[in-house]
Design a protein around this motif. Structure first.
Motif, short mmCIF file in Angstrom:
data_model
loop_
_atom_site.label_atom_id
_atom_site.label_comp_id
_atom_site.label_asym_id
_atom_site.label_seq_id
_atom_site.Cartn_x
_atom_site.Cartn_y
_atom_site.Cartn_z
N VAL A 92 0.86 -1.18 0.00
CA VAL A 92 0.00 0.00 0.00
C VAL A 92 0.89 1.24 0.00
CG1 VAL A 92 -1.78 1.28 1.23
CG2 VAL A 92 -1.83 -1.23 1.21
N GLY A 93 0.85 1.99 -1.09
CA GLY A 93 1.67 3.19 -1.22
C GLY A 93 2.78 3.00 -2.23
N ARG B 269 -8.69 2.31 3.11
CA ARG B 269 -9.07 2.85 4.41
C ARG B 269 -9.11 1.79 5.49
NH1 ARG B 269 -12.22 5.88 0.73
NH2 ARG B 269 -11.80 8.14 0.90
N ARG B 270 -9.26 0.54 5.10
CA ARG B 270 -9.29 -0.57 6.07
C ARG B 270 -8.85 -1.84 5.36
NH1 ARG B 270 -14.00 1.61 4.97
NH2 ARG B 270 -15.62 0.43 3.90
N MET B 271 -8.58 -2.86 6.13
CA MET B 271 -8.06 -4.11 5.56
C MET B 271 -9.03 -4.72 4.56
SD MET B 271 -4.99 -4.82 6.66
CE MET B 271 -4.78 -6.59 6.39
N GLU B 272 -10.33 -4.49 4.74
CA GLU B 272 -11.32 -5.06 3.83
C GLU B 272 -11.20 -4.50 2.42
OE1 GLU B 272 -11.91 -3.94 6.83
OE2 GLU B 272 -12.58 -5.75 7.90
N ASP B 273 -10.50 -3.37 2.27
CA ASP B 273 -10.32 -2.77 0.95
C ASP B 273 -9.22 -3.46 0.14
OD1 ASP B 273 -12.23 -0.86 1.60
OD2 ASP B 273 -10.74 0.57 2.33
N TYR C 178 1.18 -8.19 3.71
CA TYR C 178 0.84 -6.81 3.37
C TYR C 178 1.93 -5.89 3.91
CZ TYR C 178 -3.79 -8.79 2.51
OH TYR C 178 -4.83 -9.56 2.03
N LEU C 179 2.39 -5.00 3.05
CA LEU C 179 3.37 -3.99 3.46
C LEU C 179 2.77 -2.61 3.23
CD1 LEU C 179 5.12 -6.51 2.00
CD2 LEU C 179 6.97 -5.14 2.96
N PHE C 180 2.95 -1.72 4.21
CA PHE C 180 2.29 -0.42 4.17
C PHE C 180 3.33 0.70 4.15
CE2 PHE C 180 -0.88 -3.28 5.80
CZ PHE C 180 -2.09 -2.81 5.28
N ASP C 181 3.36 1.44 3.04
CA ASP C 181 4.17 2.66 2.95
C ASP C 181 3.27 3.82 3.38
OD1 ASP C 181 5.94 4.69 2.41
OD2 ASP C 181 5.95 4.41 0.23
N VAL C 182 2.91 3.82 4.65
CA VAL C 182 1.99 4.82 5.22
C VAL C 182 2.55 5.27 6.56
CG1 VAL C 182 0.01 3.76 4.06
CG2 VAL C 182 0.53 3.14 6.43
N LEU D 253 -1.52 3.47 9.55
CA LEU D 253 -1.50 2.02 9.78
C LEU D 253 -2.45 1.65 10.91
CD1 LEU D 253 -0.14 -0.69 8.99
CD2 LEU D 253 1.45 -0.30 10.87
N ALA D 254 -2.46 2.44 11.98
CA ALA D 254 -3.35 2.16 13.10
C ALA D 254 -4.81 2.25 12.68
CB ALA D 254 -3.07 3.15 14.24
N SER D 255 -5.13 3.18 11.79
CA SER D 255 -6.50 3.32 11.32
C SER D 255 -6.90 2.17 10.40
CB SER D 255 -6.67 4.66 10.60
OG SER D 255 -7.95 4.81 10.07
N ILE D 256 -6.05 1.86 9.44
CA ILE D 256 -6.37 0.81 8.47
C ILE D 256 -6.48 -0.55 9.15
CG2 ILE D 256 -5.49 -0.45 6.45
CD1 ILE D 256 -4.15 2.21 5.59
N CYS D 257 -5.59 -0.82 10.11
CA CYS D 257 -5.50 -2.14 10.73
C CYS D 257 -6.12 -2.18 12.13
CB CYS D 257 -4.04 -2.58 10.81
SG CYS D 257 -3.21 -2.66 9.21
N ALA D 258 -7.04 -1.25 12.39
CA ALA D 258 -7.62 -1.15 13.74
C ALA D 258 -8.29 -2.44 14.19
CB ALA D 258 -8.61 0.01 13.78
#
Length: 491
Positions: free
Chosen positions: A10-11, A243-247, A254-258, A263-268
């Motif tokens: 992501v990113g 916006r969330r893992m379901e997207d 999964y790797l996040f360039d955020v 990250l806390a919001s997407i993977c809450a």
């Protein structure tokens, strides 16, 4: 039927692309999702002022590219990147004396520093003499098993000092100011321990690699990295907001360039509450207020030697730079802000129409600051370059809020990936043995909020991908070494 990937990134900033390339080299099926319509993150180029004037939205001078083990492994030249190296990487401007020029040649720079030349050589010669070691040991987590322990120990002796102590080795103002300006890129107060590391890295890279810029704009670097990924079979989807893992499409990793907050919001819903709280406590650094200019001519510096430099620091004496950065760190707007000026069109005529020029300048401000700094910046700049305002054809400003809108990783205008406090230099984003890993073995963070931090070097993404390869490997048990590119592709 929805395709399942080995990894989804992501990113598509330099770190996200670096992570994807590293995994694709290992044989993984990789897909990258980017919210913007183009790849690049901080490596984007747009016509911000007038038609024909090409401006880099964030990064122009790629100081760490020549010493980055990852970027050096790519055939960027084969994918259209042409590095341009100004005769002098850096100049530090004064009002009442000649500018202090940092030449690509270490010995030539030391010779210009007179009685401080020997101390300058002693400080930097081991770093400049081993650029590959600089990249391998410094562009890595602070806590790691060194490959070159003697080099790292020598580097660490000086690096641990506050810049205020390091500057005491020099008697003359030029050498002291050069150190101050290099350290100020960190956005940390110069009295803080470990800030001397930034002087060693920034000045070491200036002498070892010349602080290059990419002809035509930094977008070419991001586009070349995207092309490298596609050559390896990876795919990229732009305009895709997560916006969330379901997207996300199904994947093993999964790797996040955020940012940590994103990250806390997407993977809450999937990460433990304690870890989420740690991510949300991550401290942001100062923001930037940036002005891009279309100019009718070169900047009229008091000392024309500044026209030999791609980057010019406008800050005056060491104490002036230190006072400005201390004020910002304390949440105040400095009376005399330290300015970083980049004049790419002097060395790359593709940036502007014939006879015209581009330039940008920014200063540090408290995170989220809403004060318009245009007048303060131009008043300051006019002292060092009388007549500058007369050359302005158009200007475009980016305050911290606008910086964050263009790149959501830069919360509050923080382009450094987080506050460079001692704690967050050692442990970023949280205190974990593997900083890229999360409590969920599928999820990794690969942005500049992980080691080694901000800058266009790709090492955050590369190292996060290596951590993912060690954690679970769909295709092979060992990660491949970085390949050696064709000679023309070296940065």
């Amino acid at each position: 039927m929805t395709r399942r990937y080995d990894a989804v990134v992501v990113g598509a900033g330099p770190n996200g692309l670096a992570a994807a390339i590293t995994l694709a080299r290992a044989g993984w099926a990789v897909h990258v999702l980017e919210a913007a319509e183009t790849v690049g993150g901080g490596c984007r180029t747009e016509e911000l002022t007038l038609p024909g004037f090409r401006h880099d939205v964030c990064s122009t001078v790629h100081a760490l590219a020549p010493v980055s083990p990852f970027l050096r492994s790519l055939d960027l030249a084969g994918h259209g990147v042409e590095w341009v190296r100004p005769p002098a990487p850096l100049a530090h401007a004064f009002v009442d004396r000649p500018a202090a020029l940092v030449d690509s040649d270490l010995a030539a720079t030391a010779a210009r520093l007179g009685g401080d030349g020997r101390a300058y050589l002693h400080l930097l010669q081991s770093v400049v003499g081993h650029p590959e070691m600089l990249g391998e040991e410094v562009l890595a987590p602070v806590l790691h098993l060194p490959r070159h322990p003697w080099f790292l120990a020598r580097f660490g002796i000086d690096a641990m000092l506050p810049a205020t102590l390091l500057a005491r080795r020099f008697e003359g103002e030029p050498a002291r100011a050069i150190v101050a300006g290099a350290v100020a890129h960190s956005t940390a107060p110069l009295s803080q321990p470990l800030t001397s590391a930034f002087a060693l890295v920034m000045l070491g890279s200036a002498h070892a690699g010349g602080w290059p810029l990419a002809r035509g704009g930094s977008q070419s670097v991001a586009d070349a990295m995207a092309a490298c990924l596609r050559d390896l079979g990876g795919s990229i989807e732009t305009g895709r907001v997560v916006r969330r893992m379901e997207d996300l499409p199904p994947a093993r990793t999964y790797l996040f360039d955020v940012s940590p907050e994103q990250l806390a919001s997407i993977c809450a819903d999937v990460l433990p509450a304690r870890y989420l709280r740690s991510l949300r406590r991550f401290r942001r650094g100062p923001g930037v207020f940036k002005l891009d200019y279309a100019l009718s001519g070169p900047i009229p510096w008091r000392d024309p030697e500044c026209l030999r430099a791609g980057t010019v620091h406008v800050g005056g004496r060491f104490e002036e730079v230190a006072a400005a950065e201390a004020a910002v760190s304390a949440g105040r707007i400095p009376d005399a802000p330290f300015l970083i000026v980049v004049q790419a069109s002097l060395f790359d005529p593709t940036r502007a129409p014939a006879g015209r020029h581009t330039a940008w300048v920014y200063c540090h401000v408290p995170n989220g600051c809403a004060v318009d700094m245009t007048q303060r910046i131009e008043t300051r700049l006019e002292r060092f370059a009388p007549g500058f305002r007369d050359l302005v054809l158009a200007r475009h400003n980016l305050d911290p809020a606008a910086v964050a809108v263009r790149d959501r990783n830069n919360l509050g205008g923080d382009i450094a990936g987080g506050r460079n406090s001692v704690r967050q230099l050692v442990f970023r984003p949280v205190m974990r043995l593997t900083p890229y890993a999360t409590p969920d073995p599928r999820i990794f963070l690969c942005s500049s909020s992980t080691p080694p931090g901000g800058g266009v070097h790709g090492m955050c993404g590369h190292l996060a991908a290596r951590a993912a390869l060690r954690g679970q490997s769909p295709r092979r048990l060992t990660e491949p070494p970085l390949p050696t590119p064709p000679r023309a592709g070296r940065g």
